[in-house]
Design a protein around this motif. Structure first.
Motif, mmCIF file in Angstrom:
data_model
loop_
_atom_site.group_PDB
_atom_site.id
_atom_site.type_symbol
_atom_site.label_atom_id
_atom_site.label_comp_id
_atom_site.label_asym_id
_atom_site.label_seq_id
_atom_site.Cartn_x
_atom_site.Cartn_y
_atom_site.Cartn_z
ATOM 1 N N ASN A 21 -8.878 -9.482 6.365
ATOM 2 C CA ASN A 21 -8.803 -8.605 7.531
ATOM 3 C C ASN A 21 -7.682 -7.563 7.392
ATOM 4 O OD1 ASN A 21 -10.947 -9.886 8.919
ATOM 5 N ND2 ASN A 21 -9.544 -11.517 9.586
ATOM 6 N N LEU A 22 -7.561 -7.010 6.189
ATOM 7 C CA LEU A 22 -6.545 -5.989 5.922
ATOM 8 C C LEU A 22 -7.213 -4.628 5.787
ATOM 9 C CD1 LEU A 22 -4.383 -7.840 3.224
ATOM 10 C CD2 LEU A 22 -3.795 -7.480 5.626
ATOM 11 N N SER A 23 -6.577 -3.628 6.354
ATOM 12 C CA SER A 23 -7.064 -2.258 6.214
ATOM 13 C C SER A 23 -6.418 -1.609 4.997
ATOM 14 C CB SER A 23 -6.741 -1.450 7.473
ATOM 15 O OG SER A 23 -5.329 -1.284 7.588
ATOM 16 N N LEU A 24 -6.940 -0.431 4.623
ATOM 17 C CA LEU A 24 -6.331 0.295 3.516
ATOM 18 C C LEU A 24 -4.908 0.725 3.855
ATOM 19 C CD1 LEU A 24 -9.336 2.472 2.301
ATOM 20 C CD2 LEU A 24 -8.216 0.626 1.054
ATOM 21 N N ASP A 25 -4.650 1.004 5.126
ATOM 22 C CA ASP A 25 -3.283 1.339 5.543
ATOM 23 C C ASP A 25 -2.351 0.153 5.357
ATOM 24 O OD1 ASP A 25 -3.949 3.949 6.256
ATOM 25 O OD2 ASP A 25 -4.541 3.356 8.285
ATOM 26 N N ASP A 26 -2.877 -1.060 5.614
ATOM 27 C CA ASP A 26 -2.062 -2.260 5.388
ATOM 28 C C ASP A 26 -1.706 -2.383 3.900
ATOM 29 O OD1 ASP A 26 -2.173 -3.007 8.081
ATOM 30 O OD2 ASP A 26 -4.075 -4.095 7.796
ATOM 31 N N ILE A 27 -2.689 -2.171 3.030
ATOM 32 C CA ILE A 27 -2.444 -2.266 1.584
ATOM 33 C C ILE A 27 -1.463 -1.182 1.147
ATOM 34 C CG2 ILE A 27 -3.501 -2.240 -0.709
ATOM 35 C CD1 ILE A 27 -4.266 -4.633 1.008
ATOM 36 N N GLN A 28 -1.574 0.018 1.727
ATOM 37 C CA GLN A 28 -0.635 1.095 1.393
ATOM 38 C C GLN A 28 0.787 0.713 1.765
ATOM 39 O OE1 GLN A 28 -1.216 5.596 2.036
ATOM 40 N NE2 GLN A 28 -0.073 4.979 3.863
ATOM 41 N N ASN A 29 0.963 0.079 2.931
ATOM 42 C CA ASN A 29 2.306 -0.327 3.371
ATOM 43 C C ASN A 29 2.875 -1.421 2.476
ATOM 44 O OD1 ASN A 29 2.278 1.465 5.529
ATOM 45 N ND2 ASN A 29 1.350 -0.014 6.931
ATOM 46 N N ILE A 30 1.996 -2.301 1.957
ATOM 47 C CA ILE A 30 2.461 -3.412 1.116
ATOM 48 C C ILE A 30 2.824 -2.916 -0.285
ATOM 49 C CG2 ILE A 30 1.787 -5.588 0.016
ATOM 50 C CD1 ILE A 30 -0.007 -6.096 2.475
ATOM 51 N N THR A 31 1.953 -2.098 -0.872
ATOM 52 C CA THR A 31 2.115 -1.709 -2.281
ATOM 53 C C THR A 31 2.849 -0.382 -2.471
ATOM 54 O OG1 THR A 31 -0.006 -0.519 -2.298
ATOM 55 C CG2 THR A 31 -0.042 -2.868 -2.869
ATOM 56 N N LYS A 32 2.969 0.426 -1.386
ATOM 57 C CA LYS A 32 3.554 1.763 -1.470
ATOM 58 C C LYS A 32 2.703 2.709 -2.325
ATOM 59 C CE LYS A 32 6.910 -0.029 0.837
ATOM 60 N NZ LYS A 32 6.930 0.134 2.313
ATOM 61 N N ILE A 33 1.426 2.354 -2.516
ATOM 62 C CA ILE A 33 0.487 3.216 -3.240
ATOM 63 C C ILE A 33 -0.246 4.086 -2.218
ATOM 64 C CG2 ILE A 33 -1.544 3.278 -4.748
ATOM 65 C CD1 ILE A 33 -0.679 0.556 -5.824
ATOM 66 N N GLN A 34 -0.397 5.371 -2.480
ATOM 67 C CA GLN A 34 -1.037 6.263 -1.529
ATOM 68 C C GLN A 34 -2.466 5.807 -1.222
ATOM 69 O OE1 GLN A 34 -0.725 10.421 -2.513
ATOM 70 N NE2 GLN A 34 1.327 10.174 -3.419
ATOM 71 N N ARG A 35 -2.860 6.002 0.029
ATOM 72 C CA ARG A 35 -4.165 5.536 0.498
ATOM 73 C C ARG A 35 -5.309 6.159 -0.301
ATOM 74 N NH1 ARG A 35 -8.308 6.265 4.279
ATOM 75 N NH2 ARG A 35 -8.707 4.422 5.590
ATOM 76 N N ARG A 36 -5.159 7.434 -0.697
ATOM 77 C CA ARG A 36 -6.249 8.087 -1.429
ATOM 78 C C ARG A 36 -6.475 7.434 -2.805
ATOM 79 N NH1 ARG A 36 -4.615 12.741 -4.697
ATOM 80 N NH2 ARG A 36 -2.345 12.778 -4.950
ATOM 81 N N GLN A 61 -0.963 -4.055 -8.561
ATOM 82 C CA GLN A 61 -0.296 -4.111 -7.267
ATOM 83 C C GLN A 61 -1.288 -4.459 -6.154
ATOM 84 O OE1 GLN A 61 2.868 -4.282 -8.587
ATOM 85 N NE2 GLN A 61 3.431 -3.312 -6.683
ATOM 86 N N TYR A 62 -2.477 -3.866 -6.206
ATOM 87 C CA TYR A 62 -3.520 -4.126 -5.203
ATOM 88 C C TYR A 62 -3.916 -5.608 -5.246
ATOM 89 C CZ TYR A 62 -7.629 -2.892 -2.321
ATOM 90 O OH TYR A 62 -8.541 -2.792 -1.331
ATOM 91 N N ALA A 63 -4.140 -6.139 -6.473
ATOM 92 C CA ALA A 63 -4.547 -7.538 -6.610
ATOM 93 C C ALA A 63 -3.501 -8.483 -6.034
ATOM 94 C CB ALA A 63 -4.795 -7.859 -8.084
ATOM 95 N N LEU A 64 -2.231 -8.234 -6.316
ATOM 96 C CA LEU A 64 -1.159 -9.084 -5.777
ATOM 97 C C LEU A 64 -1.126 -9.021 -4.257
ATOM 98 C CD1 LEU A 64 1.709 -8.247 -8.306
ATOM 99 C CD2 LEU A 64 0.491 -10.428 -8.094
ATOM 100 N N ALA A 65 -1.419 -7.849 -3.691
ATOM 101 C CA ALA A 65 -1.367 -7.684 -2.236
ATOM 102 C C ALA A 65 -2.465 -8.469 -1.525
ATOM 103 C CB ALA A 65 -1.474 -6.202 -1.876
ATOM 104 N N THR A 196 10.117 1.575 -8.052
ATOM 105 C CA THR A 196 10.192 0.128 -7.872
ATOM 106 C C THR A 196 8.839 -0.463 -7.536
ATOM 107 O OG1 THR A 196 10.835 0.513 -5.557
ATOM 108 C CG2 THR A 196 12.599 0.168 -7.151
ATOM 109 N N SER A 197 7.974 0.304 -6.877
ATOM 110 C CA SER A 197 6.645 -0.199 -6.557
ATOM 111 C C SER A 197 5.836 -0.484 -7.815
ATOM 112 C CB SER A 197 5.937 0.829 -5.674
ATOM 113 O OG SER A 197 4.599 0.868 -5.860
#
Length: 295
Positions: A21-36, A61-65, A196-197
């Motif tokens: 139940n995570l959005s792409l914005d949630d993943i962006q906040n976790i990984t610091k990777i841009q949403r696009r 980074q996405y997989a770890l998140a 660092t990300s």
């Protein structure tokens, strides 16, 4: 990375994200990777991403998140220092006192050397015999020639004064030394960028892609696992370096970038063309040092 494999990865990551139940914005906040970039990974639009190195780094980074193992997602085996074999049935102790597993040599280096010893001795004796024959022939011939010409000895002097010759030699030596020192320009490693990300230190070096570069990795303490690859994802080195040893990798001219990745970062030192490179991330599982040579 094939298109089919990338599709599977994108679908797998997206399914894992949705199951949590995570959005792409949630993943962006976790990984610091841009949403696009995250959208591009899920939709296999790789042209948006900056390069193959970043594709793999972002996927990790996405997989770890989303709670997935990065190596399983990418289909890669983890480094030796992270995943070690538990099968010690073929373990043995080397001369350096370290136990190593899974190595089955049918003939040790010492036994192979002993088999070649007779051949080595024969070759050595032949070389000695040829040297003795050459010595006798050359010295006897020289002695005979000197005896026959002993009554007619001429001495010639150089037309160039000694002081002038020395001055010319000194100038040549000075100019040669100056040219040599100017050709060995040190790398400017004073302003690295740290992400660092991505667990990466980035050095942007100007006009270095036309030169060859020498990378030396030295290990200490318990050793380190190191992977060196160029900007085209060609792997130049991928192995574990034990404590007290070092590995040298030659980066050919024409290479636009190369990356050095460590595990057990605090156990490694890195030099490029004789210059010590600061390696961050001493408390992390792995760290990358990326060199862009044509920026």
């Amino acid at each position: 990375m094939s298109e089919t494999l990338t599709n599977q990865i994108g679908e797998q990551l997206k399914a894992a994200r949705q199951s949590k139940n995570l959005s792409l914005d949630d993943i962006q906040n976790i990984t610091k990777i841009q949403r696009r970039y995250l959208v591009a990974i899920e939709e296999n639009n790789l042209s948006v991403l900056p390069g193959d190195f970043y594709v793999r780094a972002f996927i990790r980074q996405y997989a770890l998140a989303v709670g997935l193992h990065p190596d399983e997602v990418l289909g890669e085996k983890p480094p030796v220092s992270i995943s070690r074999s538990s099968d010690l049935s073929r373990a043995h102790q080397d001369d350096d006192g370290i136990m190593r597993a899974g190595i089955d040599h049918t003939m040790t280096a010492k036994s192979r050397l002993s088999n070649f010893m007779p051949t080595i001795w024969i070759g050595l004796l032949i070389v000695i015999a040829l040297a003795v024959i050459w010595f006798v022939l050359t010295h006897v011939g020289t002695s005979t020639s000197q005896n026959s010409d002993s009554g007619n000895v001429s001495v010639s002097s150089s037309a160039v004064p000694k002081s002038s010759s020395n001055a010319t030699s000194s100038k040549k030596s000075s100019s040669s030394s100056s040219a040599s020192s100017s050709s060995k320009k040190k790398l400017d490693l004073s302003s690295p960028e740290t992400n660092t990300s991505l667990q990466t230190t980035i050095f942007n070096l100007s006009n270095e892609s036309t030169k060859k570069h020498t990378v030396v990795i030295k290990a200490q303490s318990t050793g380190t696992t190191v992977k060196v690859s160029d900007g085209n994802s060609n792997i130049l080195l991928n192995e574990t370096v034990s404590a007290g040893n070092d590995k040298t990798v030659e980066i050919p001219s024409g290479t636009t970038s190369f990356n050095v990745q460590f595990t057990n970062v605090s156990n490694a030192t890195l030099t490029v063309d004789g210059e010590t490179v600061p390696v961050d991330g001493a408390t992390t599982a792995f760290w990358n040092v990326l060199f862009n040579l044509n920026k």
